[in-house]
Design an enzyme around this catalytic site. Structure first.
Site, PDB file in Angstrom:
ATOM      1  N   PHE A   1      -1.385  -7.554   5.722  1.00  0.00           N
ATOM      2  CA  PHE A   1      -1.710  -7.322   7.118  1.00  0.00           C
ATOM      3  C   PHE A   1      -1.659  -5.836   7.456  1.00  0.00           C
ATOM      4  CE2 PHE A   1      -0.252 -11.739   7.512  1.00  0.00           C
ATOM      5  CZ  PHE A   1      -1.174 -12.264   8.415  1.00  0.00           C
ATOM      6  N   ASP A   2      -2.644  -5.394   8.214  1.00  0.00           N
ATOM      7  CA  ASP A   2      -2.548  -4.143   8.955  1.00  0.00           C
ATOM      8  C   ASP A   2      -1.517  -4.368  10.072  1.00  0.00           C
ATOM      9  OD1 ASP A   2      -3.366  -1.583  10.063  1.00  0.00           O
ATOM     10  OD2 ASP A   2      -4.508  -2.735  11.538  1.00  0.00           O
ATOM     11  N   LEU A   3      -1.105  -3.300  10.739  1.00  0.00           N
ATOM     12  CA  LEU A   3      -0.139  -3.440  11.840  1.00  0.00           C
ATOM     13  C   LEU A   3      -0.790  -3.239  13.204  1.00  0.00           C
ATOM     14  CD1 LEU A   3       2.664  -3.796  13.035  1.00  0.00           C
ATOM     15  CD2 LEU A   3       3.198  -1.437  12.372  1.00  0.00           C
ATOM     16  N   ASP A   4      -1.150  -2.004  13.530  1.00  0.00           N
ATOM     17  CA  ASP A   4      -1.688  -1.710  14.865  1.00  0.00           C
ATOM     18  C   ASP A   4      -3.032  -2.415  15.075  1.00  0.00           C
ATOM     19  OD1 ASP A   4       0.452   0.026  15.370  1.00  0.00           O
ATOM     20  OD2 ASP A   4      -0.599   1.707  14.447  1.00  0.00           O
TER      21      ASP A   4
END
Length: 218
Positions: free
Chosen positions: A9-12
């Protein structure tokens, strides 16, 4: 439908809506460097890409001023901006259900790893991840492809046939492709369906529920 076992997963813009804190930190940096404040359209471009590249590409700063801008950004962000942030509805339940289903869940973000870990601890989500991987504070690792490669290497993952990246910007899609991974585009984040499709996303999730269906086939 593809069965994914390893999910990065990416975060932002993928797990959290962190725009307020990031944009306030950019505004603080501009004030400190006595720059004109960017318009909202320009500010929105800071959501997703590595920070030094954003100061270079969108404010057209030279290298010395980029370093000053990043330093000024980090005057505001670690104590204030980092918590001007909220988790998207449905994400905590999705992460917990992925772990309950026996999936390997990793984070690969262009945000400094130290900050990513603090954010997940703040929202009590750190135990949902088998590893949280991000950029370095000294900017030697910020490119999304490099972060994904670092995450896969550190986690000891070599078999990618059932692995996928999830992110909301073209940088996530292209960085995943450089590492032999497909990428699901999180349209509910900061990118657009067109941006993600043109970058080569394998599927689009307009909502967190769409993402759940793609990852859990439910």
């Amino acid at each position: 439908m593809q069965q994914y076992q390893i999910i990065l997963f990416d975060l932002d813009g993928t797990l959290t809506d962190s725009a307020p804190g990031i944009l306030n930190s950019v505004r603080h940096a501009c004030r400190q460097l006595q720059l004109d404040l960017p318009d909202e359209g320009t500010l929105q471009k800071f959501l997703g890409p590595p920070l030094p590249a954003s100061f270079r590409d969108y404010l057209h700063l030279e290298e010395a001023d980029i370093a000053r801008a990043v330093a000024a950004f980090r005057e505001y962000y670690p104590d204030k901006g980092i918590f001007e942030n909220e988790v998207y509805a449905g994400i905590p339940a999705l992460l917990k259900d992925l772990k309950a289903a026996g999936k390997t869940v990793l984070m690969a973000t262009s945000k400094p790893e130290e900050f990513a870990k603090r954010i997940m601890a703040h929202f009590s989500l750190e135990t949902c991840f088998d590893g949280i991987y991000g950029a370095t504070m000294d900017e030697t690792r910020t490119d999304k492809g490099e972060v994904i490669a670092y995450a896969l290497h550190t986690a000891g993952i070599t078999d990618l046939h059932n692995a996928v990246m999830v992110g909301d910007r073209e940088h996530d899609v292209k960085g995943a492709a450089r590492n032999g991974l497909p990428c699901i585009g999180a349209v509910y984040g900061y990118g657009t369906a067109r941006e993600l499709s043109e970058a080569g996303a394998c599927a689009l999730a307009d909502t967190v529920e769409d993402l759940r269906r793609l990852l859990l086939n439910s």
